[in-house]
Design a protein around this motif. Structure first.
Motif, PDB file in Angstrom:
ATOM      1  N   PRO A 160       0.793  -1.226   0.000  1.00 52.25           N
ATOM      2  CA  PRO A 160       0.000   0.000   0.000  1.00 52.25           C
ATOM      3  C   PRO A 160       0.831   1.285   0.000  1.00 52.25           C
ATOM      4  CG  PRO A 160      -0.940  -1.584   1.534  1.00 52.25           C
ATOM      5  CD  PRO A 160       0.379  -2.152   1.079  1.00 52.25           C
ATOM      6  N   ALA A 161       2.112   1.187   0.360  1.00 53.56           N
ATOM      7  CA  ALA A 161       2.957   2.384   0.408  1.00 53.56           C
ATOM      8  C   ALA A 161       3.584   2.722  -0.938  1.00 53.56           C
ATOM      9  CB  ALA A 161       4.064   2.195   1.452  1.00 53.56           C
ATOM     10  N   VAL A 162       3.605   1.768  -1.854  1.00 59.48           N
ATOM     11  CA  VAL A 162       4.417   1.916  -3.064  1.00 59.48           C
ATOM     12  C   VAL A 162       3.948   3.047  -3.971  1.00 59.48           C
ATOM     13  CG1 VAL A 162       5.226   0.752  -5.160  1.00 59.48           C
ATOM     14  CG2 VAL A 162       5.135  -0.488  -2.988  1.00 59.48           C
ATOM     15  N   SER A 163       2.645   3.178  -4.179  1.00 57.63           N
ATOM     16  CA  SER A 163       2.156   4.187  -5.129  1.00 57.63           C
ATOM     17  C   SER A 163       2.564   5.601  -4.729  1.00 57.63           C
ATOM     18  CB  SER A 163       0.632   4.099  -5.266  1.00 57.63           C
ATOM     19  OG  SER A 163      -0.001   4.353  -4.021  1.00 57.63           O
ATOM     20  N   LEU A 164       2.683   5.863  -3.428  1.00 61.68           N
ATOM     21  CA  LEU A 164       3.102   7.192  -2.979  1.00 61.68           C
ATOM     22  C   LEU A 164       4.622   7.342  -2.976  1.00 61.68           C
ATOM     23  CD1 LEU A 164       0.625   7.942  -0.048  1.00 61.68           C
ATOM     24  CD2 LEU A 164       0.619   8.880  -2.356  1.00 61.68           C
ATOM     25  N   LEU A 165       5.323   6.228  -3.004  1.00 65.51           N
ATOM     26  CA  LEU A 165       6.784   6.272  -3.026  1.00 65.51           C
ATOM     27  C   LEU A 165       7.332   6.442  -4.446  1.00 65.51           C
ATOM     28  CD1 LEU A 165       7.529   3.393  -0.490  1.00 65.51           C
ATOM     29  CD2 LEU A 165       8.005   5.825  -0.128  1.00 65.51           C
TER      30      LEU A 165
END
Length: 236
Positions: A160-165
């Motif tokens: 879930p963190a990847v798209s913002l990273l």
């Protein structure tokens, strides 16, 4: 004297039929409490967070005053004279982990770095997806220990963190760009699908960075020669 009209069920959802004694409305969050106006506004998560305003029966005003904004509640509701009337309330105990996450999200913005450091660490343990954006922001905190805890927690949060990273893979700040690359690589397989989706909309610079990260992770995106379209990465 005309017969009284029996209360009927408010058709908030597609299921169910009319019931003289109303129905239970469950809300995860009370939005506004107005004892003077005898009204209550609640959020309905099942309806994409839309809110509904209920009139409150005189006999339920004492219970209404016990409600606080942010509470979860089960509300007995009927419709009388075309109005939605709340007849009684039962405050629902909040998930202790969610309550703790709420507190940590506030502490992550605290002026004291030790509070921010602790909050960043705990949010990773709780794995509350609401923490993704604040933790990504914490990667640029002025204190190194806070940045490190945010780094570790984003790895724990995983996919879930990847798209913002992904957008930070082309950051002008070397340390931030390197940290984000390492976080995504350590997330591993759960990061592959979000990376593949990012390729479809990335500009050339970002696409190059994403392809490089996937390559280092052992995934080789297959590119079609004709349309130059990118398929989902597959392990080679």
């Amino acid at each position: 004297m005309a017969d009284e009209v029996s209360p009927k069920l408010i058709q908030i959802g597609p299921k169910g039929g009319a019931k003289k004694d109303g129905f239970n409305l469950v809300t995860e969050r009370v939005v506004a409490v107005n004892p003077e106006g005898k009204q209550l506004e609640v959020e309905l998560l099942a309806y994409d967070g839309k809110t509904v305003v209920l009139d409150v029966d005189d006999e339920a005003l004492e219970e209404l005053r016990k409600l606080k904004v942010g509470d979860g509640a089960t509300i007995r509701v009927v419709e009388e004279g075309g109005k939605r009337i709340a007849k009684s309330f039962r405050i629902r105990a909040k998930d202790p982990n969610a309550a703790r996450a709420d507190a940590m999200l506030l502490d992550l913005r605290d002026s004291h770095w030790l509070n921010r450091k602790y909050a960043a660490e705990v949010l990773g343990e709780l794995k509350d997806v609401r923490a993704v954006r604040p933790l990504v922001d914490a990667l640029t905190d002025e204190v190194g220990d806070v940045r490190q805890r945010a780094y570790d927690s984003l790895i724990k949060l995983g996919g879930p963190a990847v798209s913002l990273l992904v957008p930070l893979l082309v950051s002008e700040e070397d340390e931030l760009r390197q940290s984000v690359t390492e976080i995504i690589r350590k997330i591993g397989k759960p990061a592959v699908e979000p990376l593949a989706m990012a390729l479809a909309e990335a500009d050339d610079r970002l696409k190059t960075r994403v392809m490089k990260v996937l390559d280092r992770m052992g995934y080789k995106p297959k590119v079609k020669d004709e349309a130059k379209a990118v398929d989902a990465p597959r392990l080679t």
